[in-house]
Write a protein that holds these residues in place. Structure first.
Motif, PDB file in Angstrom:
ATOM      1  N   ASP A 674     -10.452  -1.173   0.472  1.00  8.37           N
ATOM      2  CA  ASP A 674     -10.124  -2.245  -0.476  1.00  8.37           C
ATOM      3  C   ASP A 674      -8.373  -3.200   0.148  1.00  8.37           C
ATOM      4  OD1 ASP A 674      -9.996  -2.646  -3.699  1.00  8.37           O
ATOM      5  OD2 ASP A 674      -8.011  -2.789  -2.918  1.00  8.37           O
ATOM      6  N   GLN A 676      -6.172  -6.203  -0.928  1.00  4.82           N
ATOM      7  CA  GLN A 676      -4.974  -6.765  -1.760  1.00  4.82           C
ATOM      8  C   GLN A 676      -3.596  -7.683  -1.869  1.00  4.82           C
ATOM      9  OE1 GLN A 676      -5.575  -5.114  -6.290  1.00  4.82           O
ATOM     10  NE2 GLN A 676      -5.802  -3.518  -4.923  1.00  4.82           N
ATOM     11  N   GLY A 677      -3.422  -8.485  -2.353  1.00  2.00           N
ATOM     12  CA  GLY A 677      -1.958  -9.041  -2.850  1.00  2.00           C
ATOM     13  C   GLY A 677      -2.760 -10.252  -2.138  1.00  2.00           C
ATOM     14  N   ARG A 725      -9.318 -10.471  -3.799  1.00  2.00           N
ATOM     15  CA  ARG A 725      -9.344  -9.133  -3.734  1.00  2.00           C
ATOM     16  C   ARG A 725     -10.383  -9.303  -3.075  1.00  2.00           C
ATOM     17  NH1 ARG A 725      -9.571  -3.997  -7.937  1.00  2.00           N
ATOM     18  NH2 ARG A 725      -9.763  -2.377  -6.157  1.00  2.00           N
ATOM     19  N   GLU A 743      -3.963  -2.682  10.147  1.00  2.00           N
ATOM     20  CA  GLU A 743      -2.503  -2.500  10.116  1.00  2.00           C
ATOM     21  C   GLU A 743      -1.394  -2.847  10.404  1.00  2.00           C
ATOM     22  OE1 GLU A 743      -0.876  -1.762   7.703  1.00  2.00           O
ATOM     23  OE2 GLU A 743      -2.154  -0.483   5.741  1.00  2.00           O
ATOM     24  N   VAL A 755      -0.263  -8.393   1.877  1.00  2.00           N
ATOM     25  CA  VAL A 755      -1.388  -7.450   1.761  1.00  2.00           C
ATOM     26  C   VAL A 755      -1.597  -6.170   1.841  1.00  2.00           C
ATOM     27  CG1 VAL A 755      -3.553  -7.361   2.589  1.00  2.00           C
ATOM     28  CG2 VAL A 755      -2.318 -10.105   2.862  1.00  2.00           C
ATOM     29  N   HIS A 756      -1.988  -5.665   0.524  1.00  2.00           N
ATOM     30  CA  HIS A 756      -1.887  -4.234   0.936  1.00  2.00           C
ATOM     31  C   HIS A 756      -3.416  -3.718   1.264  1.00  2.00           C
ATOM     32  CE1 HIS A 756       1.011  -5.172  -2.350  1.00  2.00           C
ATOM     33  NE2 HIS A 756       1.795  -4.588  -0.723  1.00  2.00           N
ATOM     34  N   LEU A 757      -3.185  -2.699   1.681  1.00  2.00           N
ATOM     35  CA  LEU A 757      -4.631  -2.468   2.349  1.00  2.00           C
ATOM     36  C   LEU A 757      -4.767  -0.314   2.067  1.00  2.00           C
ATOM     37  CD1 LEU A 757      -3.995  -3.545   5.855  1.00  2.00           C
ATOM     38  CD2 LEU A 757      -6.046  -4.027   4.242  1.00  2.00           C
ATOM     39  N   THR A 758      -6.370   0.372   1.589  1.00  2.00           N
ATOM     40  CA  THR A 758      -5.946   1.051   0.811  1.00  2.00           C
ATOM     41  C   THR A 758      -7.488   1.328   1.001  1.00  2.00           C
ATOM     42  OG1 THR A 758      -4.761   0.574  -1.089  1.00  2.00           O
ATOM     43  CG2 THR A 758      -6.174   2.584  -0.878  1.00  2.00           C
ATOM     44  N   SER A 759      -7.387   2.328   2.080  1.00  2.00           N
ATOM     45  CA  SER A 759      -8.697   3.196   2.275  1.00  2.00           C
ATOM     46  C   SER A 759      -9.792   4.512   1.413  1.00  2.00           C
ATOM     47  CB  SER A 759      -9.093   4.759   3.073  1.00  2.00           C
ATOM     48  OG  SER A 759      -9.685   5.270   3.528  1.00  2.00           O
ATOM     49  N   ASP A 762     -13.239   8.023   0.475  1.00  2.00           N
ATOM     50  CA  ASP A 762     -14.032   9.410   0.087  1.00  2.00           C
ATOM     51  C   ASP A 762     -13.615   8.735  -1.706  1.00  2.00           C
ATOM     52  OD1 ASP A 762     -12.253  10.025   2.259  1.00  2.00           O
ATOM     53  OD2 ASP A 762     -12.223  11.639   1.688  1.00  2.00           O
ATOM     54  N   HIS A 763     -13.087   8.057  -1.399  1.00  2.00           N
ATOM     55  CA  HIS A 763     -13.241   7.929  -3.811  1.00  2.00           C
ATOM     56  C   HIS A 763     -14.730   7.441  -3.864  1.00  2.00           C
ATOM     57  CE1 HIS A 763     -12.203   5.984  -7.643  1.00  2.00           C
ATOM     58  NE2 HIS A 763     -12.893   5.232  -7.297  1.00  2.00           N
TER      59      HIS A 763
ATOM     60  N   ARG B  45       1.111   0.051  -4.431  1.00  2.00           N
ATOM     61  CA  ARG B  45       1.968  -1.253  -3.195  1.00  2.00           C
ATOM     62  C   ARG B  45       2.214  -2.020  -4.383  1.00  2.00           C
ATOM     63  NH1 ARG B  45      -1.092  -0.594   1.188  1.00  2.00           N
ATOM     64  NH2 ARG B  45       1.434  -1.572   2.189  1.00  2.00           N
ATOM     65  N   THR B 112      -0.092  -3.964  -6.809  1.00  2.00           N
ATOM     66  CA  THR B 112      -1.208  -3.997  -6.707  1.00  2.00           C
ATOM     67  C   THR B 112      -1.617  -2.244  -6.432  1.00  2.00           C
ATOM     68  OG1 THR B 112      -1.638  -3.255  -4.264  1.00  2.00           O
ATOM     69  CG2 THR B 112      -2.257  -5.657  -5.294  1.00  2.00           C
ATOM     70  N   HIS B 118     -11.099  10.142  -7.294  1.00  2.00           N
ATOM     71  CA  HIS B 118     -12.782  10.510  -6.819  1.00  2.00           C
ATOM     72  C   HIS B 118     -12.494  10.322  -5.496  1.00  2.00           C
ATOM     73  CE1 HIS B 118     -15.051   9.704 -10.388  1.00  2.00           C
ATOM     74  NE2 HIS B 118     -14.564   9.087 -10.176  1.00  2.00           N
ATOM     75  N   GLY B 119     -11.452  10.537  -4.561  1.00  2.00           N
ATOM     76  CA  GLY B 119     -10.891  10.623  -3.327  1.00  2.00           C
ATOM     77  C   GLY B 119     -10.349  11.320  -3.135  1.00  2.00           C
ATOM     78  N   ARG B 178      -7.826  14.741   1.413  1.00  2.00           N
ATOM     79  CA  ARG B 178      -9.441  13.770   1.148  1.00  2.00           C
ATOM     80  C   ARG B 178     -10.371  15.071   0.235  1.00  2.00           C
ATOM     81  NH1 ARG B 178      -7.815   7.925   2.187  1.00  2.00           N
ATOM     82  NH2 ARG B 178      -6.073   8.156   2.957  1.00  2.00           N
ATOM     83  N   ARG B 179     -11.236  14.439  -0.366  1.00  2.00           N
ATOM     84  CA  ARG B 179     -11.977  14.858  -0.316  1.00  2.00           C
ATOM     85  C   ARG B 179     -12.915  14.980   0.682  1.00  2.00           C
ATOM     86  NH1 ARG B 179     -15.552  14.374  -4.508  1.00  2.00           N
ATOM     87  NH2 ARG B 179     -17.547  15.314  -3.500  1.00  2.00           N
TER      88      ARG B 179
END
Lengths: 1001, 201
Positions: A674, A676-677, A725, A743, A755-759, A762-763, B45, B112, B118-119, B178-179
Motif C-alpha cells: 500500500d 500513500q502520502g 494512493r 524504503e 510517502v508511506h509504504l505498508t506491506s 498478509d492482510h 504513519r 495515513t 487480517h494480516g 504476521r498471519r
C-alpha cells in the motif's frame, strides 16, 4: 587388572558404581569420574595410537589440552566422535572406543610407519604424492581412510538441542579462585552476572590443590562462595558450559552440556544448549595450561603432566602409577610430587633442570616427604614402549646446545613432567586482544584489549592464590562499576605465601645426539610433530609461525596446540635465532574446544528449519490432494489431480477450463504494498518505467522496475486507488526485496518525499476468477457494482461487495482470458473461496495451480521474472519498449543507453515451437545454430519456459536467443542433454489470441 | 451466516491438534499460549510533531500516541510505537466501519492509516517460563530491567519478525505476528517450549 583407586579421598562417589565399556572391555568406575580417571583407575595405559606413526599413547592431561585420549562415545546415531576422555563425565553403561588404532590400540598394524619415522618427516605427504598427478585419486583413497578421529553417525541425530540468548552486566568465564572472586564481588553490587565453567562443578584448581583461604581449608571457602552465588537472584551459574567463542560487541558463545553426563537424555531433555551471551563487561579467568617437556620418547604412556597427576590423585582418588619420577623446570610441580607421595605413591626423584633448583617452600615440602631432589639434571629419554619403565637421567650444565652422553636409569612407571605454564589466552585473543611475552614467567600473557574484557588469575599470568583472589575480586568490582553499579570497599584474602624460584625455560631437552637425529622429541602429540620437524621446516625456508604450523601440522589437532604450541614456538625461535616474542603466536580462532553440529543447529531443524507460509485457503487445497510447490517460503498448490490423473492430464484439463469456461486460482502469495502520502506519484514515477502520473484513478497498469544497471528487477500490476494512493503487486518471491528497495530509496536518497509504504501481503488474500464465465459467476454470487465491459473495463479496479463480503475487485488477467482478481481480507478468504466454488459448480469451476498458471501465461507470452529473466535481461531484450517512458526519469533509465545494452546481438526474448510438433524440450536446454560445429559448439541462447499447450495442440517454449527479435521465422536447434537435437521454429512469444481480444470482452 | 462463522484465523488448524507438551497433563504448564485472531490492526504513519495528526488520533482513540521509542499506550486500544513515524493501533475486537471512521478522521492531515486487520494474529504468552521461551528465539534483552510493562519492541523471534508487547504485570506478553508466519511461530513455540512445559488453548 590392578585397581589404582585410592581407598579414600577425592570427589568420587564410591557408593555409585558405573559400568562402562572401553574398546569392548567391561570396566568399572564411580560417579564423579571422568572417562580418563576411570581408565587410569583401571590401569589402562594405552588409550590410543598416534596420527602418523601409530605409536601407543596414554592419557597425558586432565583437561581440554588432552591430545591422546580422543574417544568415540555412545552407540548408533547418538554416537559422538572425538571427545576428550579427560572432559567426558562417566555415566553408567557408557560405551567408549579409541578413535585410533586398528585392529586395536594394543596391536596396531600401521605402527610399522614408526620404523620409517625419518622418511615420514614434515611435508612428507606434500612431497611424495604430488606426482604423477594422475595417481592422486588412488593415493587420496588411502590417505583419507587413515585420517580423522572417529566416525560420524550415519542416521539423524536423535537428541534435542537448543539455543538461548542471554544478557548480563558481567560475564565471568572460569570458576576457579579468580573467577569466583570476580563473580562474588560483582554480584554483591547488584549487577547481573553470568558465571560459566566447563567442568561439572565450580572450583577450578581448588578442586585439585590442598591449600587454605582465610585460614580455612579451600574447600570450605569454595562451598560457601558457590552457595552465595547460587542463592543470588541476579547470578546465573552455568556448570558444564564452555565459552568457546568471543566475537565483536562483547558477544560470547558458550555451549552447555546439559545431559551429556547422563548418557541417554530422558524425554524432552535438551542435550546441549548454545548460549549466545551479550555481556557489557567480561572477566576472563580461564586459568593456564601446563607445558610438557620435549625429551626423547616423551610420548610414551605413563608420561603425564605433573598437574594432571595432582588432579587425578586429589580429585579423583586415582594413583596413575606406583613409582614416579618428576621432571620439572619450575616450582609448581613439586606440589604435585608431594600430592602423589602423600597418596601412597613412591617418588623416586625430582629431576630439576635448574642449577639452583626450587625455592624454599617447594624444597622444604619435598624434603619433609622424603623425596630426593636432583638439581641441574635432565630426563633425556625414557625406556618402555606401551608403558614407561625407566627414565634416563643425566647431569646438565645448562647449555642447550650440548649433547648428553652419560645417563643413568631410574626405574619408574610414571614420569611427571612440567615445563612451566601457559595462560589460556584464547578468548582474549579471539576478542582481538594482543599478547605480550612475559620475560619473568616465560609465557604469553594478555596485553591490550580491544573490547570490554579483562583477564585475571593464572590466565593473566597471576600465579599465586592470593593474587588470583585479589585480582579477581578487583576485576569483579571494576566491571560492575563500569556498568554503573555502586561498589563497596574491596575484600582482602589471606592465603599461604610461597617462596619461589623462577622458572628457567627449557623448550627442548638436550639428548645423546643432535635434536635432528635423536629419538623423537614430541611437541604436538596428536599430530606427531616433533622438535626435528620444526627445525626441518626452518631449514626448508619457513620463517612465519603460521607457515611452520601448516607445514608441520603443529597445533592442528583437536587440542589446537593447547599443549604443544608454546614449546614449538620456543624451538622455532631457537632455530631462527630470534627472541620468542618475535615469533609470536598463531591466530586463535573459535571454537576453543570442538562444538557439535547439533548445538550449532539448535532447534532450527525439520519442520522449523525455515518458516513455511501458507495461504488462507491452504487447507482446502490440501483436502483436494493438490501436490504443493515450494515458492520462496510459500507452499502453493501445483495442480489439482482428479481420478488418478497425472500432472499432464490435470494441467491440460485445468488450462482448457480457463480457456473455455471457468477456473479459479489462489493468488494470495503475490506481494502487496500500500502506497500513500502526498508524494506517492513522485516516488513511483522514479521507480517504475511507465508514466504513473498519467494513470486515472481506478486504473490498473502493468509496471516493471529496473535496477540501477537497467536490468529487469521485478514486475507486477499496480492500481491507482486515489490521487496519491496506490496498490502495488510484486512477484511472490520479490515482495520483501521490493519493499526494502522502495524504503531504501525513500529513506536514504529521497527523504524529502512524503510517502508511506505498508506491506499488505498478509492482510489481503487474492482469488483469481478466470475464464469466459467469470463475469457470470461474480454476478451469481451477488456483486453491488456493474461488471459489464462499459462500466468495468479491462485494467480497472473497484471497491465492491461480493457475496456480502467487502472486496477490492480488479479486472486484470494473467491468462489472456476475461478474468477478475478478488482481494479479500484473509480471515474471510476461505469463506469466499468456498462460496465461489459452490456457486461455480454449474460452470464446472476448475481450481488450478502454479503449473497451469505458467502454461496460461506462456501461451500469452507473459514473462515470469526469475524464470524467463535471470538478472541479465533488459526491458528492451523483452520487447517492452512500450513501457519505457520518454517523458520522465526513472531508475535504470540511463543504463539502458550503455553500449552493451544497445547491442543488437544481445539475447532477446522470443517464442519457439518444435518443428516436429510434439517434443517438449527441457527448460534450460541450450540453443545452437549449427550442431555439427566441433565441440565446444557455440551456443546462441537457451530455453527458459517450455510446456505442452492443450489449447494450441502442440508444445510451446519461451527463451532467450541472440538477435532473437530479428530471427522470427528462422530455425535453431535445441541441443538436449541426452545428446539428441530438436529443430525449433523461432516465433513471436505471443502464441494465443495475438490481438488480445479475449481479455477485453 | 454470521460474521464470526465466516471469519477464520490462521491458527485454527494448529489449535485443533495442539495440546500440552513437555509436562504431565495434570500439572499447569510453565507456559500457556492463547491465540487471538480477531483483533483489528491499523498501521498508522504520520509526523508526531504535527498537532493535527496527533489530535486526530487522540480524539478517535481517546489516548495519545506514544512518542517514546518502543513503548505502547493502552486504553480502549493498544498503540504500539514501531518507528519514529509509525505505530500499530490494535483494537481488541472487530467492529464494522470503525476503520473507515478512523481513516476519515485523518483525511485532513498528512498522516495515513492502512487497515491490516487480517494480516496479524496475537499469541498471548503467560507463565513463569514465558520469558525463557522468548529468550530462546529473541536476541533482545527482555529482562524486566530493560523491558517493562508498557514496553513493546519489533524484533525477530526464531526466523520470523514479530512485535513483543509487555502488557501486564506478572509474565504476560503479547506476540503480534504476521498471519502467514504465525503457524511457523506456534510450531516453533511448541518445540522450544517443550523443555519447560507448554500448553496451547
Amino acid at each position: 587388572m590392578t585397581s589404582r583407586r585410592l581407598e579414600s579421598g577425592g570427589f568420587v562417589d564410591r557408593g555409585k558404581v558405573f559400568e562402562f565399556k572401553f574398546d569392548g572391555r567391561t570396566l568399572k568406575g564411580f560417579a564423579g569420574d571422568t572417562l580418563a580417571s576411570a581408565l587410569l583407575a583401571n590401569d589402562v595405559a594405552v588409550v590410543s595410537r598416534s596420527f602418523k606413526y601409530h605409536r601407543p599413547r596414554g592419557i597425558v592431561s586432565a583437561g581440554a589440552d588432552e591430545p591422546n585420549a580422543i574417544m568415540q562415545i555412545g552407540k548408533d546415531d547418538a554416537t559422538l566422535p572425538n571427545l576428550r576422555a579427560t572432559q567426558t563425565e562417566l555415566y553408567n553403561n557408557m560405551v567408549a572406543r579409541s578413535t585410533k588404532g586398528w585392529p586395536s590400540v594394543n596391536f596396531d598394524v600401521s605402527a610399522i610407519n614408526a620404523l620409517f619415522g625419518r622418511v615420514f618427516s614434515a611435508g612428507f605427504y606434500y612431497k611424495t604424492f604430488m606426482r604423477p598427478k594422475r595417481l592422486w585419486r588412488c593415493y587420496e583413497r588411502f590417505i583419507r581412510s587413515s585420517a580423522g578421529w572417529g566416525s560420524a553417525p550415519a542416521g539423524n541425530d536423535p537428541d534435542e538441542y537448543a539455543h538461548r540468548n542471554a544478557h548480563c552486566d558481567v560475564l565471568v568465564v572460569g570458576a576457579g579462585p579468580s573467577g569466583l572472586a570476580a563473580a562474588v564481588a560483582a554480584s554483591r553490587t547488584g549487577a547481573r552476572v553470568i558465571l560459566v565453567d566447563e567442568q561439572n562443578e565450580f572450583g577450578g584448581s581448588l578442586l585439585s590443590e590442598d591449600t587454605t583461604i582465610d585460614s580455612v581449608p579451600a574447600m570450605q571457602w569454595l562451598e560457601k562462595t558457590v552457595a552465595e552465588l547460587s542463592n543470588c537472584e541476579t547470578v546465573q551459574c552455568l556448570t558444564r558450559t564452555t565459552a568457546f567463542g568471543y566475537y565483536d560487541d562483547n558477544f560470547v558463545a558458550a555451549v552447555e552440556r546439559c545431559a551429556d553426563h547422563l548418557g541417554k537424555p530422558p524425554g524432552q531433555t535438551v542435550r546441549e544448549r548454545l548460549w549466545r551471551i551479550c555481556a557489557r563487561e567480561v572477566v576472563l579467568a580461564q586459568g593456564a595450561f601446563e607445558r610438557p617437556l620435549a625429551f626423547c620418547n616423551n610420548d610414551r604412556p605413563g608420561v603425564m603432566m605433573a598437574s594432571a597427576v595432582q588432579t587425578y590423585v586429589n580429585r579423583y582418588a586415582v594413583l596413575p602409577g606406583e613409582r614416579a619420577v618428576l621432571f620439572t623446570n619450575n616450582d609448581s610441580a613439586y606440589f604435585a610430587a608431594v600430592a602423589f607421595k602423600k597418596a601412597g605413591g613412591l617418588l623416586a626423584a625430582i629431576i630439576d633442570s635448574r642449577q639452583s633448583g626450587a625455592g624454599v617452600t617447594a624444597v622444604t615440602n619435598a624434603v619433609d616427604h622424603g623425596i630426593p631432589i636432583m638439581n641441574g639434571h635432565l630426563v633425556t629419554d625414557v625406556v618402555g614402549k606401551k608403558r614407561v619403565r625407566k627414565a634416563q637421567v643425566a647431569q646438565w650444565s645448562g647449555d642447550t646446545s650440548q649433547t648428553i652422553k652419560n645417563t643413568v636409569s631410574i626405574e619408574c612407571d610414571l614420569l611427571m613432567m612440567s615445563g612451566g605454564w601457559s595462560p589460556a589466552v584464547h578468548l582474549h585473543s579471539q576478542a582481538g586482544g594482543k599478547n605480550i611475552w612475559d620475560e619473568t614467567h616465560h609465557c604469553f600473557v594478555p596485553g591490550e584489549t580491544l573490547q570490554q574484557n579483562r583477564s585475571v588469575g593464572a590466565g593473566a599470568g597471576q600465579w599465586s592464590l592470593m593474587e588470583c583472589l585479589q585480582r579477581g575480586g578487583d576485576a569483579g568490582r571494576t566491571t560492575a562499576e563500569a556498568c554503573g553499579f555502586v561498589v563497596q570497599a574491596g575484600q582482602t584474602y589471606e592465603t599461604p605465601q610461597d617462596q619461589e624460584n623462577p622458572i628457567e625455560p627449557l623448550w627442548r631437552v638436550p639428548a645423546s645426539r643432535s635434536p635432528d637425529r635423536c629419538a623423537k622429541q614430541f611437541l604436538d602429540f596428536q599430530n606427531d610433530t616433533s622438535v626435528a620437524d620444526v627445525r626441518l621446516a626452518v631449514r626448508e625456508g619457513y620463517r612465519s609461525i603460521e607457515h611452520v604450523k601448516r607445514y608441520t601440522a603443529l597445533g592442528f589437532g583437536t587440542d589446537q596446540g593447547k599443549l604443544g604450541n608454546i614449546n614449538g614456538m620456543g624451538v622455532l625461535a631457537e632455530a631462527l635465532e630470534v627472541p620468542i616474542a618475535q615469533v609470536g603466536t598463531t591466530t586463535f580462532r573459535p571454537a576453543y574446544t570442538p562444538v557439535t553440529f547439533g548445538a550449532g543447529a539448535g532447534e532450527d531443524i525439520g519442520e522449523i528449519y525455515d518458516p513455511v507460509r501458507k495461504t488462507a485457503m491452504h487447507e482446502w487445497h490440501e483436502m483436494q490432494g493438490a501436490p504443493m510447490e515450494v515458492v520462496g517460503q510459500w507452499l502453493r498448490p501445483w495442480y489439482f489431480p482428479q481420478y488418478g490423473e497425472d500432472i499432464h492430464a490435470a494441467v491440460a484439463r485445468e488450462c482448457m477450463a480457463a480457456r473455455n469456461s471457468l477456473a479459479i486460482m489462489d493468488a494470495s502469495t503475490l506481494g502487496k504494498i500500500d502506497v500513500q502520502g502526498r508524494d506517492s506519484v513522485a516516488l513511483l514515477e522514479r521507480i517504475y518505467t511507465h508514466d504513473v502520473g498519467r494513470m486515472a484513478v481506478g486504473r490498473c497498469a502493468y509496471g516493471i522496475m529496473l535496477g540501477e544497471d537497467g536490468l529487469l528487477m521485478d514486475d507486477g500490476v499496480m492500481a491507482r486507488l486515489g490521487e496519491q494512493r496506490f496498490y502495488l503487486t510484486t512477484t511472490t518471491g520479490g515482495a520483501a526485496a521490493v519493499l526494502t528497495w522502495l524504503e531504501r530509496w525513500l529513506q536514504t536518497e529521497w527523504p524529502e518525499l512524503d510517502v508511506h509504504l505498508t506491506s499488505t501481503t498478509d492482510h489481503w488474500s487474492t482469488i483469481a476468477v478466470v475464464g469466459p464465465k467469470s463475469r457470470e459467476l461474480l454476478q451469481k454470487v451477488g456483486c453491488n457494482v456493474s461488471l459489464q465491459r462499459e462500466n468495468f473495463p479491462f485494467m480497472t479496479v473497484k471497491d465492491a461487495e461480493l457475496g456480502g463480503f467487502p472486496v477490492q475487485l480488479f479486472r486484470v488477467s494473467f491468462s489472456g482470458e476475461l478474468a477478475f482478481e478478488v482481494n479479500i481480507g484473509s480471515n474471510y478468504a476461505m469463506a469466499m473461496w468456498e462460496l465461489l466454488i459452490d456457486a461455480g459448480q454449474e460452470f464446472q469451476i476448475t481450481p488450478y495451480g502454479t503449473e497451469t498458471l505458467h502454461v496460461l501465461r506462456a501461451e500469452k507470452g507473459f514473462v515470469i521474472v526469475g524464470q524467463d529473466t535471470d538478472g541479465s535481461v533488459s526491458p528492451v531484450d523483452l520487447k517492452m519498449n512500450w513501457l519505457l517512458s520518454k517523458n520522465k526519469d526513472y531508475l535504470g533509465k540511463r543504463s539502458l543507453q550503455r553500449a552493451d545494452l544497445v547491442r543488437t546481438d544481445r539475447k532477446q526474448f522470443v517464442g519457439f515451437v518444435p518443428v516436429d510438433g510434439k517434443t517438449v524440450v527441457a527448460e534450460g536446454t541450450q540453443l545452437v545454430n549449427d550442431p555439427l560445429l566441433p565441440v565446444p559448439t557455440p551456443m546462441c541462447g537457451h530455453i527458459t519456459s517450455s510446456y505442452a499447450s492443450a489449447c494450441l495442440g502442440h508444445p510451446i517454449a519461451l527463451g532467450l536467443l541472440q538477435s532473437g527479435h530479428a530471427r522470427i521465422g528462422e530455425q535453431v536447434v535445441a541441443a538436449q542433454s541426452d545428446g539428441t537435437y530438436v529443430d525449433m521454429q523461432v516465433v513471436s512469444p505471443v502464441f494465443y489470441d495475438p490481438k488480445s481480444e479475449r481479455q477485453n470482452v | 451466516m454470521s460474521d464470526s462463522l465466516k471469519r477464520h484465523h490462521c491458527l485454527e488448524p494448529f489449535s485443533e491438534d495442539s495440546a500440552t507438551i513437555g509436562s504431565s497433563a495434570s500439572a499447569e504448564p510453565a507456559i500457556r499460549v492463547t491465540f487471538d485472531g480477531h483483533r483489528e490492526f491499523y498501521n498508522l504513519r504520520g509526523d508526531p510533531a504535527d498537532a493535527a495528526f496527533t489530535d486526530a488520533v487522540k480524539s478517535f482513540t481517546g489516548q495519545s500516541i506514544p512518542d517514546k521509542a518502543n513503548t505502547l499506550s493502552y486504553r480502549e486500544c493498544t498503540t504500539c510505537w514501531l518507528g519514529p513515524d509509525e505505530w500499530l493501533v490494535v483494537y481488541p475486537s472487530f467492529e464494522a466501519g470503525r476503520f473507515e471512521k478512523f481513516s476519515t478522521e485523518l483525511d485532513s492531515t498528512d498522516a495515513t492509516a492502512v487497515d491490516v486487520s487480517h494480516g496479524y494474529i496475537v499469541l498471548c504468552l503467560s507463565g513463569d517460563s514465558a520469558l525463557d521461551l522468548l529468550a530462546k528465539g529473541c536476541t533482545l534483552d527482555l529482562h524486566l530491567s530493560s523491558f517493562n510493562v508498557g514496553d513493546c519492541v519489533q524484533t525477530g523471534i526464531a526466523r520470523t519478525a514479530a512485535i513483543i508487547a509487555n502488557i501486564a504485570e506478572g509474565d504476560h506478553y503479547e506476540v503480534i505476528v504476521r498471519r502467514t508466519f504465525a503457524e511457523y511461530l506456534a510450531i516453533w513455540m511448541r518445540h522450544a517450549g517443550a523443555e519447560f512445559g507448554i500448553g496451547f488453548d
